[in-house]
Design a protein around this motif. Structure first.
Motif, PDB file in Angstrom:
ATOM      1  N   SER A 111       0.828  -1.200   0.000  1.00 41.47           N
ATOM      2  CA  SER A 111       0.000   0.000   0.000  1.00 41.47           C
ATOM      3  C   SER A 111       0.868   1.258   0.000  1.00 41.47           C
ATOM      4  O   SER A 111       0.600   2.203  -0.748  1.00 41.47           O
ATOM      5  CB  SER A 111      -0.912  -0.016   1.219  1.00 41.47           C
ATOM      6  OG  SER A 111      -1.607   1.187   1.319  1.00 41.47           O
ATOM      7  N   ARG A 141       3.951   1.499  -1.053  1.00 45.24           N
ATOM      8  CA  ARG A 141       4.628   1.589  -2.339  1.00 45.24           C
ATOM      9  C   ARG A 141       3.674   2.159  -3.389  1.00 45.24           C
ATOM     10  O   ARG A 141       4.059   3.024  -4.182  1.00 45.24           O
ATOM     11  CB  ARG A 141       5.112   0.208  -2.771  1.00 45.24           C
ATOM     12  CG  ARG A 141       6.024   0.224  -3.948  1.00 45.24           C
ATOM     13  CD  ARG A 141       6.590  -1.132  -4.224  1.00 45.24           C
ATOM     14  NE  ARG A 141       6.455  -1.937  -3.012  1.00 45.24           N
ATOM     15  CZ  ARG A 141       6.392  -3.235  -2.984  1.00 45.24           C
ATOM     16  NH1 ARG A 141       6.490  -3.923  -4.039  1.00 45.24           N
ATOM     17  NH2 ARG A 141       6.243  -3.901  -1.857  1.00 45.24           N
ATOM     18  N   ALA A 142       2.423   1.686  -3.387  1.00 53.57           N
ATOM     19  CA  ALA A 142       1.440   2.203  -4.348  1.00 53.57           C
ATOM     20  C   ALA A 142       1.190   3.693  -4.110  1.00 53.57           C
ATOM     21  O   ALA A 142       1.124   4.475  -5.064  1.00 53.57           O
ATOM     22  CB  ALA A 142       0.145   1.413  -4.239  1.00 53.57           C
ATOM     23  N   ASP A 143       1.085   4.088  -2.832  1.00 52.85           N
ATOM     24  CA  ASP A 143       0.898   5.510  -2.513  1.00 52.85           C
ATOM     25  C   ASP A 143       2.094   6.333  -2.987  1.00 52.85           C
ATOM     26  O   ASP A 143       1.931   7.421  -3.542  1.00 52.85           O
ATOM     27  CB  ASP A 143       0.703   5.708  -1.007  1.00 52.85           C
ATOM     28  CG  ASP A 143      -0.654   5.232  -0.527  1.00 52.85           C
ATOM     29  OD1 ASP A 143      -1.533   5.004  -1.379  1.00 52.85           O
ATOM     30  OD2 ASP A 143      -0.824   5.075   0.704  1.00 52.85           O
ATOM     31  N   ALA A 144       3.285   5.803  -2.740  1.00 54.33           N
ATOM     32  CA  ALA A 144       4.499   6.518  -3.149  1.00 54.33           C
ATOM     33  C   ALA A 144       4.566   6.642  -4.668  1.00 54.33           C
ATOM     34  O   ALA A 144       4.936   7.701  -5.193  1.00 54.33           O
ATOM     35  CB  ALA A 144       5.738   5.790  -2.629  1.00 54.33           C
ATOM     36  N   GLU A 145       4.181   5.586  -5.364  1.00 56.24           N
ATOM     37  CA  GLU A 145       4.188   5.647  -6.828  1.00 56.24           C
ATOM     38  C   GLU A 145       3.163   6.668  -7.318  1.00 56.24           C
ATOM     39  O   GLU A 145       3.442   7.434  -8.247  1.00 56.24           O
ATOM     40  CB  GLU A 145       3.898   4.268  -7.414  1.00 56.24           C
ATOM     41  CG  GLU A 145       5.059   3.307  -7.273  1.00 56.24           C
ATOM     42  CD  GLU A 145       4.726   1.887  -7.708  1.00 56.24           C
ATOM     43  OE1 GLU A 145       3.566   1.641  -8.124  1.00 56.24           O
ATOM     44  OE2 GLU A 145       5.623   1.033  -7.640  1.00 56.24           O
ATOM     45  N   ARG A 146       1.981   6.681  -6.678  1.00 57.93           N
ATOM     46  CA  ARG A 146       0.968   7.669  -7.057  1.00 57.93           C
ATOM     47  C   ARG A 146       1.457   9.085  -6.789  1.00 57.93           C
ATOM     48  O   ARG A 146       1.298   9.985  -7.622  1.00 57.93           O
ATOM     49  CB  ARG A 146      -0.337   7.413  -6.301  1.00 57.93           C
ATOM     50  CG  ARG A 146      -1.224   6.415  -7.006  1.00 57.93           C
ATOM     51  CD  ARG A 146      -2.582   6.299  -6.332  1.00 57.93           C
ATOM     52  NE  ARG A 146      -2.531   5.015  -5.624  1.00 57.93           N
ATOM     53  CZ  ARG A 146      -2.778   4.822  -4.354  1.00 57.93           C
ATOM     54  NH1 ARG A 146      -3.174   5.801  -3.597  1.00 57.93           N
ATOM     55  NH2 ARG A 146      -2.663   3.641  -3.802  1.00 57.93           N
ATOM     56  N   ARG A 147       2.079   9.282  -5.613  1.00 52.25           N
ATOM     57  CA  ARG A 147       2.605  10.614  -5.293  1.00 52.25           C
ATOM     58  C   ARG A 147       3.706  11.015  -6.256  1.00 52.25           C
ATOM     59  O   ARG A 147       3.761  12.161  -6.705  1.00 52.25           O
ATOM     60  CB  ARG A 147       3.116  10.664  -3.858  1.00 52.25           C
ATOM     61  CG  ARG A 147       2.000  10.875  -2.868  1.00 52.25           C
ATOM     62  CD  ARG A 147       2.527  11.008  -1.480  1.00 52.25           C
ATOM     63  NE  ARG A 147       2.658   9.629  -1.005  1.00 52.25           N
ATOM     64  CZ  ARG A 147       3.288   9.248   0.064  1.00 52.25           C
ATOM     65  NH1 ARG A 147       3.881  10.139   0.823  1.00 52.25           N
ATOM     66  NH2 ARG A 147       3.360   7.990   0.430  1.00 52.25           N
ATOM     67  N   ALA A 148       4.581  10.058  -6.585  1.00 53.47           N
ATOM     68  CA  ALA A 148       5.667  10.353  -7.522  1.00 53.47           C
ATOM     69  C   ALA A 148       5.107  10.728  -8.884  1.00 53.47           C
ATOM     70  O   ALA A 148       5.570  11.692  -9.513  1.00 53.47           O
ATOM     71  CB  ALA A 148       6.595   9.152  -7.643  1.00 53.47           C
ATOM     72  N   GLN A 149       4.101   9.991  -9.324  1.00 53.47           N
ATOM     73  CA  GLN A 149       3.479  10.305 -10.616  1.00 53.47           C
ATOM     74  C   GLN A 149       2.825  11.677 -10.577  1.00 53.47           C
ATOM     75  O   GLN A 149       2.922  12.452 -11.526  1.00 53.47           O
ATOM     76  CB  GLN A 149       2.460   9.220 -10.997  1.00 53.47           C
ATOM     77  CG  GLN A 149       1.907   9.376 -12.390  1.00 53.47           C
ATOM     78  CD  GLN A 149       2.977   9.284 -13.455  1.00 53.47           C
ATOM     79  OE1 GLN A 149       3.890   8.490 -13.355  1.00 53.47           O
ATOM     80  NE2 GLN A 149       2.880  10.126 -14.457  1.00 53.47           N
TER      81      GLN A 149
END
Length: 156
Positions: A74, A76-84
């Protein structure tokens, strides 16, 4: 001595030995054996309890690992969303900044073109005046003919 007396004497000695053994030796041995059996039973019970505790701890560890894996996924998914989102925002800002720079450059180019036109008009007017002076062979006064020169500049 007589064999019967020997047998009777041996039977009496044996009976005393049996009585002495049952009275003084057998109870401590029985107590020690019972104590040892009790300790072995306690050890086996403790081993069974430890085995059960280990199984329960293994289950808790597996549950905790599963929970941590889910949280990590979760995060990691949040971090990827924030990075995007950050990348998208940076692209938008870069595009906006580029458009602003282009607009500023266009405005600057327009201003320079207007200034160049003004300078060119002034130079053309000066050349026209000079040419007129040479044609007329006399001096043309710019302050006297300012209105005429302004019309000439605006026409150019």
């Amino acid at each position: 001595m007589n064999i019967n007396a020997t047998l009777i004497l041996q039977a009496i000695v044996f009976a005393i030995l049996v009585w002495f053994t049952m009275r003084f030796i057998w109870p401590p041995i029985t107590t020690a054996l019972d104590e040892r059996a009790r300790k072995i039973a306690e050890g086996l019970a403790a081993a069974d309890k430890a085995k059960a505790d280990l199984a329960a701890a293994d289950r808790r560890v597996e549950e905790e690992l599963a929970r941590v894996r889910n949280e990590a996924a979760s995060m990691r998914a949040d971090a990827e969303r924030r990075a995007q989102a950050i990348v998208d925002e940076a692209k938008a800002r870069a595009t906006e900044e580029g458009n602003r720079i282009i607009a500023a450059a266009q405005a600057d180019a327009e201003q320079q073109a207007v200034r160049a036109r003004e300078v060119l008009r002034a130079q053309v007017a000066a050349l026209a005046v000079k040419g007129a002076e040479q044609i007329l062979r006399r001096e043309v006064n710019a302050s006297v003919h300012a209105d005429l020169l302004d019309r000439l500049k605006s026409e150019l």
